[in-house]
Scaffold this motif. Structure first.
Motif, PDB file in Angstrom:
ATOM      1  N   GLU A 133      -3.288  56.426  29.234  1.00 16.42           N
ATOM      2  CA  GLU A 133      -3.544  55.794  30.510  1.00 16.42           C
ATOM      3  C   GLU A 133      -2.274  55.078  30.969  1.00 16.42           C
ATOM      4  O   GLU A 133      -1.524  54.548  30.149  1.00 16.42           O
ATOM      5  CB  GLU A 133      -4.699  54.799  30.380  1.00 16.42           C
ATOM      6  N   LYS A 202      -7.215  58.994  39.269  1.00 16.47           N
ATOM      7  CA  LYS A 202      -8.008  58.100  38.438  1.00 16.47           C
ATOM      8  C   LYS A 202      -7.527  56.657  38.502  1.00 16.47           C
ATOM      9  O   LYS A 202      -8.330  55.728  38.616  1.00 16.47           O
ATOM     10  CB  LYS A 202      -7.962  58.597  36.990  1.00 16.47           C
ATOM     11  N   GLU A 235     -16.251  66.407  30.364  1.00 21.86           N
ATOM     12  CA  GLU A 235     -16.612  64.994  30.506  1.00 21.86           C
ATOM     13  C   GLU A 235     -15.459  64.203  31.118  1.00 21.86           C
ATOM     14  O   GLU A 235     -15.671  63.266  31.896  1.00 21.86           O
ATOM     15  CB  GLU A 235     -16.988  64.410  29.140  1.00 21.86           C
ATOM     16  N   TYR A 236     -14.250  64.563  30.773  1.00 24.36           N
ATOM     17  CA  TYR A 236     -13.078  63.887  31.326  1.00 24.36           C
ATOM     18  C   TYR A 236     -13.019  64.084  32.838  1.00 24.36           C
ATOM     19  O   TYR A 236     -12.745  63.145  33.594  1.00 24.36           O
ATOM     20  CB  TYR A 236     -11.810  64.441  30.677  1.00 24.36           C
ATOM     21  N   ASP A 238     -15.567  64.669  34.725  1.00 24.30           N
ATOM     22  CA  ASP A 238     -16.681  63.906  35.297  1.00 24.30           C
ATOM     23  C   ASP A 238     -16.317  62.435  35.513  1.00 24.30           C
ATOM     24  O   ASP A 238     -16.828  61.781  36.429  1.00 24.30           O
ATOM     25  CB  ASP A 238     -17.907  63.996  34.389  1.00 24.30           C
ATOM     26  N   LYS A 239     -15.441  61.887  34.667  1.00 27.30           N
ATOM     27  CA  LYS A 239     -15.022  60.490  34.821  1.00 27.30           C
ATOM     28  C   LYS A 239     -14.152  60.303  36.057  1.00 27.30           C
ATOM     29  O   LYS A 239     -14.128  59.231  36.654  1.00 27.30           O
ATOM     30  CB  LYS A 239     -14.239  60.044  33.576  1.00 27.30           C
ATOM     31  N   ILE A 240     -13.429  61.361  36.406  1.00 31.64           N
ATOM     32  CA  ILE A 240     -12.507  61.273  37.537  1.00 31.64           C
ATOM     33  C   ILE A 240     -13.181  61.671  38.842  1.00 31.64           C
ATOM     34  O   ILE A 240     -12.967  61.062  39.889  1.00 31.64           O
ATOM     35  CB  ILE A 240     -11.279  62.167  37.280  1.00 31.64           C
ATOM     36  N   GLN A 242     -16.503  62.131  41.040  1.00 40.31           N
ATOM     37  CA  GLN A 242     -17.901  61.673  41.115  1.00 40.31           C
ATOM     38  C   GLN A 242     -18.855  62.752  41.640  1.00 40.31           C
ATOM     39  O   GLN A 242     -20.027  62.778  41.302  1.00 40.31           O
ATOM     40  CB  GLN A 242     -17.996  60.440  42.025  1.00 40.31           C
TER      41      GLN A 242
END
Length: 705
Positions: A133, A202, A235-236, A238-240, A242
């Motif tokens: 990050e 992100k 999943e990664y 999906d975090k970025i 919506q």
């Protein structure tokens, strides 16, 4: 260039309309992207494979955004314009600031742009470590040189990314207008660049009342994340993102609209008029296979680029339906297309050659290459494999196990199909081979739209005779009112040509004379297809230059009458009229000795004997009365037959000639000749008269069978 697609998406305008009915879908997404005051950053993705229409949907969304909210600020970022992956984030912020100021054109926007520029400057001295990050680890040019110097440490304190980002957020909030950032074609970037874009969305640019619209191929993005050691790529994402939305499936009707539009642009239906049944066959290939293969707008546009080019090169020389199929194969399975090009015998049973004749069985060649053909399907999806096989087997019926065909033809060449090697040669090389002629040239020749004699001179000079006769036979049905002119000029040019004379002189040992036989087949077919056979036959029989063909015409007339053929050329009561016409012409030609070879003279004499033995007898008696004409007499009657062993032979001392000439007197005159000083074929004729029996013209040996 206007006839070719540049892979440009539609704009949703009258010129580039939405044929796939995606306007409603785009309107819903536009409403979602139009954020309200104090809304947090939202990221929406349009996901689909390459060519599925993602950019076209983005254009439709942009149209909808402007209609929903005139003040909305749309910022388009093209990551392809970034110089290097490590400067991509800085480049984005700079482009963002520039477009924000231009599109809003206010003091608040100017202030926000300045804050963005200040924010971006931090990334010129620092770069993010891929895989971490941005706030967790920063390594830059300044950081790499840090020592104990207080001055250097003071410089590092300026790298207040969080503080600078907060100032940008505050400045953007004061504008109080929704901002939509569009980043297209993420799946065309390198893995490193793609990963940087995701990190940007992100953590770097997630500003208030700002929405991101991303487009990419999810399979490619998942692969990129895996390469950057992301354990759960989906999943990664999906975090970025919506809201992840797949490109709507293109309906069959929608794709058909695109096809219809492209067919109209290329005037395809008009171009299928050259070969009979071409348009119906095109529809069959489309329904049976093609529509299942081209399933995205990009594939369709790439196909029509190839098809349009191919059509422009060989229009009228190969049927449109087969060019259509070849282009589909080239776009969907280039290894198969290259295999057809490099190994045509695997599909048509023989090498493509205009100069050589292959005597190998086609079925053997097809069988020998079965494994090679099958191997070329490797790597294709099961759907593509299934429909490509249908398409290929339709255009190359020899490789099909199913003998049934919806569009069977008696002659694949006449139908312009690539199952005929010469048509395939033209299609694969985009041109007519040297020394060949085209269907258009032959049709122009038939209709008199080119100077016929000049064209035939060109055919003779370039040795394009075989193809000329093949195509003329193919188009014999359209001769009709032009039949006499076509046959007269063709017969005259060839019968008087040195090529014919040379061929007849050199091929005494063969049963067939290529050019002469091709002329005979042409005359037979054109007459058979003519709607006024009697008129055509009478005109042909009246032409001195066509006297050798007149004999052939009479043979066919008599044979059809004898066999009670349904295809009688003339009625029985008209035969005497034909005989009288030919008798006059044949006698005139023989007496003036105007033909190029004795073989042709002999044919005319046999025709004369067929229509009037008395006239034939008088003509021979006149020659026999003149010793200086004995050699001419021999050549007039000396080509009597042929067999498959040694070719033509003389059989003069036969019952037939005993009815036409005094054999004793002929033998007496011939015995006076010095046989050894005569050409071989004359020696054979002398022996046949003196000794009786048959003697081969090529070596004067006796027929012993």
């Amino acid at each position: 260039m206007a006839n070719y697609h540049h892979d440009r998406p539609i704009l949703g305008t009258k010129v580039a309309p939405d044929l796939l009915n995606r306007t409603g879908f785009s309107y819903q997404l536009a409403n979602i992207l139009n954020l309200k005051e104090d809304d947090d950053c939202l990221t929406v993705s349009i996901e689909g494979r390459w060519g599925s229409g993602k950019t076209s949907i983005i254009n439709l969304i942009k149209n909808q955004l402007s209609s929903i909210n005139e003040e909305i600020i749309v910022v388009e970022y093209n990551p392809w314009l970034a110089g290097k992956p490590e400067t991509l984030i800085q480049d984005f912020l700079l482009q963002f600031s520039t477009q924000l100021n231009i599109k809003s054109n206010s003091e608040l926007a100017l202030k926000a742009a300045k804050e963005l520029i200040a924010y971006s400057s931090l990334f010129s001295v620092a770069k993010l470590i891929p895989g971490a990050e941005p706030w967790a680890s920063i390594v830059g040019k300044v950081v790499s040189k840090v020592g104990d110097s207080a001055k250097q440490i003071a410089e590092l304190k300026k790298l207040d990314l969080i503080g600078k980002k907060q100032k940008v957020n505050e400045a953007i909030s004061k504008i109080n207008l929704p901002i939509v950032v569009i980043i297209d074609d993420i799946d065309r970037l390198t893995p490193n660049e793609t990963f940087q874009i995701l990190r940007l969305v992100k953590a770097v640019a997630d500003f208030k009342q700002t929405s991101f619209l991303l487009s990419y191929d999810p399979e490619y993005l998942t692969s990129v994340l895996s390469k950057n050691d992301i354990g759960n790529p989906s999943e990664y994402i999906d975090k970025i993102v919506q809201l992840r939305v797949q490109v709507p499936m293109a309906s069959g009707r929608g794709l058909e609209k695109i096809f219809d539009s492209e067919f109209g642009r290329l005037e395809v239906e008009k171009k299928t008029k050259v070969f009979e049944g071409d348009f119906e066959r095109l529809g069959w290939l489309y329904q049976r296979a093609f529509k299942h293969l081209m399933t995205t707008p990009r594939e369709i546009h790439r196909f029509f680029n190839h098809f349009g080019f191919l059509l422009s090169q060989v229009e009228g020389q190969v049927c449109v339906a087969d060019l259509f199929a070849l282009s589909a194969i080239a776009i969907k399975a280039s290894p198969i297309y290259e295999h057809i090009k490099s190994t045509p015998e695997a599909y048509v049973g023989q090498r493509i050659s205009f100069d050589e004749v292959s005597f190998e069985e086609k079925s053997k060649a097809i069988s020998d290459f079965a494994g090679d053909r099958e191997q070329k399907y490797n790597g294709l999806s099961e759907v593509d494999k299934r429909y490509l096989k249908k398409l290929i087997e339709d255009v190359f019926p020899l490789i099909s196990e199913d003998s049934f065909s919806m569009h069977h033809v008696d002659s694949e060449d006449a139908a312009g199909r690539i199952a005929e090697p010469k048509r395939l040669h033209v299609a694969l090389h985009y041109t007519t081979p040297e020394g060949q002629v085209t269907d258009k040239q032959v049709k122009d020749f038939i209709y008199g739209e080119i100077e016929r004699s000049s064209f035939l001179e060109h055919v003779l000079e370039t040795d394009a005779d075989d193809r000329f006769f093949e195509l003329l036979m193919n188009h014999a049905s359209v001769c009709q009112d032009h039949a006499f002119d076509v046959l007269k000029i063709t017969g005259d040019m060839y019968l008087s040509s040195e090529k014919m004379k040379k061929q007849l002189d050199e091929r005494l040992g063969f049963v067939t004379f290529d050019l002469l036989f091709q002329l005979e087949w042409l005359f037979k077919k054109v007459i058979s297809l003519n709607s006024n056979k009697k008129k055509l036959i009478c005109k042909l029989l009246s032409e001195k230059c066509l006297a050798p063909m007149g004999n052939y015409i009479l043979i066919n007339i008599n044979k059809k009458l004898k066999d009670n053929s349904e295809d009688d050329w003339i009625d029985g009561e008209d035969i005497d009229e034909c005989y009288k016409l030919y008798e006059k012409v044949a006698l005139s030609v023989l007496e003036n000795n105007v033909l190029v070879g004795s073989s042709l003279r002999c044919r005319i004499f046999y025709g004369l004997g067929r229509v009037s033995q008395e006239t034939a007898r008088q003509y021979l008696a006149k020659l026999l009365s003149k010793p200086e004409e004995i050699l001419l007499l021999l050549e007039t009657i000396g080509y009597n037959g042929a067999d498959s062993t040694n070719g033509q032979y003389a059989n003069i001392n036969s019952d037939y000639f005993r009815l036409l000439i005094d054999m004793g007197l002929l033998k007496n005159e011939v015995s006076k000749l010095d046989a050894e000083k005569q050409p071989i074929h004359i020696q054979a004729m002398i022996k046949s008269v003196v000794k009786g029996g048959k003697f081969y013209l090529k070596d004067a040996s006796e027929y012993t069978c």
